[in-house]
Design a protein around this motif. Sequence first.
Motif, short mmCIF file in Angstrom:
data_model
loop_
_atom_site.label_atom_id
_atom_site.label_comp_id
_atom_site.label_asym_id
_atom_site.label_seq_id
_atom_site.Cartn_x
_atom_site.Cartn_y
_atom_site.Cartn_z
N ALA A 96 -14.94 -23.64 28.96
CA ALA A 96 -16.19 -23.18 29.44
C ALA A 96 -16.64 -23.41 30.59
O ALA A 96 -16.02 -24.33 31.26
CB ALA A 96 -17.18 -23.80 28.41
N LYS A 97 -17.42 -22.41 31.26
CA LYS A 97 -17.68 -22.40 32.63
C LYS A 97 -19.27 -21.60 32.77
O LYS A 97 -19.30 -20.82 32.05
CB LYS A 97 -16.86 -22.16 33.46
CG LYS A 97 -16.32 -20.80 33.53
CD LYS A 97 -15.14 -20.08 34.65
CE LYS A 97 -15.10 -18.75 34.64
NZ LYS A 97 -14.05 -18.48 35.98
N VAL A 98 -19.99 -22.05 33.62
CA VAL A 98 -21.24 -21.30 33.99
C VAL A 98 -20.68 -20.17 35.06
O VAL A 98 -19.97 -20.42 35.98
CB VAL A 98 -22.36 -22.50 34.78
CG1 VAL A 98 -23.36 -21.62 35.01
CG2 VAL A 98 -22.56 -23.48 33.60
N ILE A 99 -21.19 -19.14 34.64
CA ILE A 99 -20.89 -17.93 35.53
C ILE A 99 -21.85 -17.26 36.21
O ILE A 99 -23.22 -17.60 35.92
CB ILE A 99 -20.00 -16.89 34.83
CG1 ILE A 99 -20.95 -16.19 33.77
CG2 ILE A 99 -18.75 -17.51 34.58
CD1 ILE A 99 -19.94 -15.13 32.97
N ASP A 100 -21.80 -16.48 37.41
CA ASP A 100 -22.73 -15.84 38.29
C ASP A 100 -23.41 -14.82 37.48
O ASP A 100 -22.53 -13.75 36.90
CB ASP A 100 -22.28 -15.27 39.43
CG ASP A 100 -22.97 -14.79 40.36
OD1 ASP A 100 -24.21 -14.49 39.99
OD2 ASP A 100 -22.60 -14.58 41.57
N PRO A 101 -24.64 -14.71 37.16
CA PRO A 101 -25.19 -13.43 36.51
C PRO A 101 -24.89 -12.17 37.00
O PRO A 101 -24.59 -11.38 36.10
CB PRO A 101 -26.65 -13.92 36.24
CG PRO A 101 -26.81 -14.68 37.48
CD PRO A 101 -25.54 -15.68 37.40
N ALA A 102 -24.73 -11.96 38.31
CA ALA A 102 -24.20 -10.84 39.03
C ALA A 102 -22.97 -10.13 38.45
O ALA A 102 -22.91 -8.94 38.34
CB ALA A 102 -24.23 -10.95 40.34
N LEU A 114 -20.02 -19.07 29.87
CA LEU A 114 -18.76 -18.54 29.39
C LEU A 114 -17.86 -19.38 28.66
O LEU A 114 -17.49 -20.54 28.94
CB LEU A 114 -17.97 -17.70 30.47
CG LEU A 114 -16.32 -17.39 30.13
CD1 LEU A 114 -16.39 -15.95 29.33
CD2 LEU A 114 -15.44 -17.09 31.36
N THR A 115 -17.23 -18.85 27.34
CA THR A 115 -16.44 -19.75 26.43
C THR A 115 -15.16 -19.04 26.14
O THR A 115 -15.53 -17.77 25.84
CB THR A 115 -17.29 -20.48 25.36
OG1 THR A 115 -17.99 -19.24 24.53
CG2 THR A 115 -18.23 -21.58 25.45
N VAL A 116 -14.22 -19.69 26.05
CA VAL A 116 -12.97 -19.06 25.56
C VAL A 116 -12.38 -19.97 24.59
O VAL A 116 -12.09 -21.17 25.10
CB VAL A 116 -12.01 -18.76 26.92
CG1 VAL A 116 -10.58 -17.97 26.32
CG2 VAL A 116 -12.56 -17.85 27.84
#
Length: 227
Positions: A96-102, A114-116
């Motif tokens: 999992a990681k936090v991603i840029d909304p842009a 985001l999770t995979v």
Amino acid sequence: MKRRSGILSITLIFILGCSFLAPSAPSPSPIPPSQTPHSPTAIPPTSTLAPPTPSAILGTIALDFVAWLCDARWMNGAQHLAACPPGSADLSGGYAKVIDPAAENLPPGTSILLTVPAWNGNAAFFLSYPAFSVHSGDRFRATLRCQKGAPCNVQYALEYYDANGKYSGPFLSWNFAAGRTALNVDADLSALAGQTVSFVLALRPNNDAPRQDGSLWIGPYIYRSNR
């Protein structure tokens, strides 16, 4: 006869061993003592953390699943994983990681996780959060959809361990696949009111290509009304 009995014993041990290696949900384990219930934080009037609702400006975020990502216990169907590993780590067990909304054409300040799921044969991915005391009227809110360009086909779920370490799964779940309209979730958690639980964000693949199942939790939090 002794030889036949020996073969049957070996076969039974093999079958039982396999059943423990690939459970459909993570095995219960205690919450580390250092993890304590969270303190709610105020939702700013212009918050973009969740789908707009009439009451969104009159409450608190009782649990922010993005802000507390690295405090969660990470696991898949058979392994405990290191939380928030470096980019050079082996991520085949799920991540999992936090991603840029842009990157997802969303407004600045939008909180996105985001999770995979695992693609090393262990399936699924789980984030087990620190102990949380549920109040009457608490609600789980999030928008669920695939990462841009990802052909995801998954089951999202909110599950939990109770105070005795017993796992709930399944509790609440939502199936989603690429091409569908984003799913806005607003689920009442009052059935758990008065309990202290460890909530789990779960992601399970519904296809044979879990590595491509990039799945977003947009603004995932537990909302508590001030009314």
